[in-house]
Design an enzyme around this catalytic site. Sequence first.
Site, PDB file in Angstrom:
ATOM      1  N   MET A  18     -88.476 -24.188  -4.470  1.00 10.42           N
ATOM      2  CA  MET A  18     -88.827 -23.206  -5.167  1.00 10.42           C
ATOM      3  C   MET A  18     -87.927 -21.963  -5.317  1.00 10.42           C
ATOM      4  O   MET A  18     -87.900 -21.113  -6.155  1.00 10.42           O
ATOM      5  CB  MET A  18     -90.241 -22.588  -5.058  1.00 10.42           C
ATOM      6  CG  MET A  18     -91.287 -23.570  -5.636  1.00 10.42           C
ATOM      7  SD  MET A  18     -93.000 -22.769  -5.543  1.00 10.42           S
ATOM      8  CE  MET A  18     -94.164 -23.936  -6.096  1.00 10.42           C
ATOM      9  N   GLY A  73     -99.120 -17.693  -1.626  1.00  6.61           N
ATOM     10  CA  GLY A  73     -99.223 -17.508  -3.246  1.00  6.61           C
ATOM     11  C   GLY A  73     -98.387 -18.384  -4.018  1.00  6.61           C
ATOM     12  O   GLY A  73     -98.657 -18.705  -5.145  1.00  6.61           O
ATOM     13  N   SER A  85     -84.828 -12.040 -12.813  1.00  7.95           N
ATOM     14  CA  SER A  85     -85.671 -11.901 -13.990  1.00  7.95           C
ATOM     15  C   SER A  85     -85.172 -11.260 -15.033  1.00  7.95           C
ATOM     16  O   SER A  85     -85.340 -11.509 -16.359  1.00  7.95           O
ATOM     17  CB  SER A  85     -87.152 -11.655 -13.616  1.00  7.95           C
ATOM     18  OG  SER A  85     -87.684 -12.673 -12.829  1.00  7.95           O
ATOM     19  N   LYS A 127     -98.503 -11.410  -5.489  1.00 10.02           N
ATOM     20  CA  LYS A 127     -99.104 -12.207  -6.664  1.00 10.02           C
ATOM     21  C   LYS A 127    -100.519 -12.263  -6.212  1.00 10.02           C
ATOM     22  O   LYS A 127    -101.527 -12.460  -7.154  1.00 10.02           O
ATOM     23  CB  LYS A 127     -98.567 -13.742  -6.466  1.00 10.02           C
ATOM     24  CG  LYS A 127     -97.257 -13.890  -7.069  1.00 10.02           C
ATOM     25  CD  LYS A 127     -96.685 -15.081  -7.174  1.00 10.02           C
ATOM     26  CE  LYS A 127     -95.310 -14.959  -7.661  1.00 10.02           C
ATOM     27  NZ  LYS A 127     -94.605 -16.439  -7.746  1.00 10.02           N
TER      28      LYS A 127
HETATM   29  P1  ATR Z   1     -95.474 -16.748  -1.093  1.00 12.81           P
HETATM   30  O1  ATR Z   1     -96.093 -15.737  -2.041  1.00 12.81           O
HETATM   31  O2  ATR Z   1     -93.844 -17.018  -1.156  1.00 12.81           O
HETATM   32  O3  ATR Z   1     -96.151 -18.092  -1.273  1.00 12.81           O
HETATM   33  P2  ATR Z   1     -96.955 -16.198   1.506  1.00 12.81           P
HETATM   34  O4  ATR Z   1     -97.982 -15.975   0.405  1.00 12.81           O
HETATM   35  O5  ATR Z   1     -96.560 -15.219   2.506  1.00 12.81           O
HETATM   36  O6  ATR Z   1     -95.608 -16.187   0.442  1.00 12.81           O
HETATM   37  O7  ATR Z   1     -96.705 -17.711   2.181  1.00 12.81           O
HETATM   38  C1  ATR Z   1     -95.628 -18.293   2.850  1.00 12.81           C
HETATM   39  C2  ATR Z   1     -95.755 -19.466   3.094  1.00 12.81           C
HETATM   40  O8  ATR Z   1     -94.631 -20.027   3.951  1.00 12.81           O
HETATM   41  C3  ATR Z   1     -97.002 -20.169   3.907  1.00 12.81           C
HETATM   42  O9  ATR Z   1     -97.393 -21.420   3.537  1.00 12.81           O
HETATM   43  C4  ATR Z   1     -96.701 -19.913   5.327  1.00 12.81           C
HETATM   44  O10 ATR Z   1     -97.189 -20.766   6.207  1.00 12.81           O
HETATM   45  P3  ATR Z   1     -98.709 -20.129   7.105  1.00 12.81           P
HETATM   46  O11 ATR Z   1     -99.805 -20.117   5.686  1.00 12.81           O
HETATM   47  O12 ATR Z   1     -98.734 -20.953   8.091  1.00 12.81           O
HETATM   48  O13 ATR Z   1     -97.946 -18.726   7.115  1.00 12.81           O
HETATM   49  C5  ATR Z   1     -95.167 -20.550   5.167  1.00 12.81           C
HETATM   50  N1  ATR Z   1     -94.249 -20.079   6.262  1.00 12.81           N
HETATM   51  C6  ATR Z   1     -93.719 -18.843   6.642  1.00 12.81           C
HETATM   52  N2  ATR Z   1     -93.225 -18.754   7.590  1.00 12.81           N
HETATM   53  C7  ATR Z   1     -93.270 -20.148   8.238  1.00 12.81           C
HETATM   54  C8  ATR Z   1     -92.789 -20.721   9.423  1.00 12.81           C
HETATM   55  N3  ATR Z   1     -91.928 -20.068  10.307  1.00 12.81           N
HETATM   56  N4  ATR Z   1     -93.052 -21.910   9.380  1.00 12.81           N
HETATM   57  C9  ATR Z   1     -93.580 -22.689   8.604  1.00 12.81           C
HETATM   58  N5  ATR Z   1     -94.305 -22.093   7.797  1.00 12.81           N
HETATM   59  C10 ATR Z   1     -93.825 -20.978   7.464  1.00 12.81           C
END
Ligand code: ATR
Length: 274
Positions: free
Chosen positions: A217, A131, A17, A66
């Site tokens: 993303m 988020g 950024s 966020k």
């Molecule tokens: P961000 O702000 O990057 O979205 P976040 O709010 O922590 O970070 O969300 C992470 C996303 O990645 C969520 O959709 C999470 O799934 P869960 O809601 O079930 O936690 C997903 N994610 C993270 N680790 C994962 C894994 N090992 N397998 C599948 N989904 C995963």
Amino acid sequence: MINRYTVIGQPIAHSLSPVVHQLFGDLTQRKVKYTRTEATPETFESIVLDWQRSGAKGCNITAPFKELAVTVCQRMAPNAKRAGSVNTIEMHRDGALVGHNTDGAGLVADIVVNKRRVLKDSRILLLGAGGAARGVIAPLLDAGPTMLHVANRTNAKADTLASLFSDMGPVSASGYEALGDMAAFDVMINATSLSLNGEMPPLPNGLVGSQTLAYDMTYAKQDTVFMSWSRSRGADTSSGLGMLVEQAAESFFIWEGVRPKTRMVYPRLRELLS
Ligand code: ATR
């Protein structure tokens, strides 16, 4: 006078950024200084307030803050309010912290303008319900798809998002296991945090075809596992570099009132990433 901005996150060392916003400053002949700031959940609020007290004009918010950022804002733009997710804080001259979310506008601009994909009447699959996913649902629905399906490891979080946006368009939700019964999508967007660890959401084969744009993303020097997996099944792929640039341009417009010509910054960014 130099207008100061920062991006707050954890980790933050690799954020592009500052480079993007300095380039925007040069292009628009605005004097801006843009830095990176590391925070923890405990220090986040005081860091934002100190930044405002120092006379700065705004900040960007990135993972994992966020949603927390919503709680420090006194006013919220409609898109950020509905999403419950803020990626841009405007430090208004009346003293208020105003929350915005430019992620969705950035994503849609990259897909429609840069990648020349038509989202109207398309089938879109959004992977993840954190988020990053929250912020992009409304602008994706605004683009007029016939279907926007949210799939997430934790089904309940996908269900919550679908019901939150159900009045805006055809949004549905499930866990990953239900995807096996679905036909290929026109656009598949990875909004999970898995690419950061070199991992892949558990996807069945039939989801992508030669008409699919598989959009991650995350931006990185190399293709993510999600991009390689999708390309090997015939899909066109994209990293989140364009989204990063386009959401930054929306933030810059909120703060500085001028919209930078984003295509000018891509060559420099590609150079930096190579
Ligand atoms: P961000 O702000 O990057 O979205 P976040 O709010 O922590 O970070 O969300 C992470 C996303 O990645 C969520 O959709 C999470 O799934 P869960 O809601 O079930 O936690 C997903 N994610 C993270 N680790 C994962 C894994 N090992 N397998 C599948 N989904 C995963």
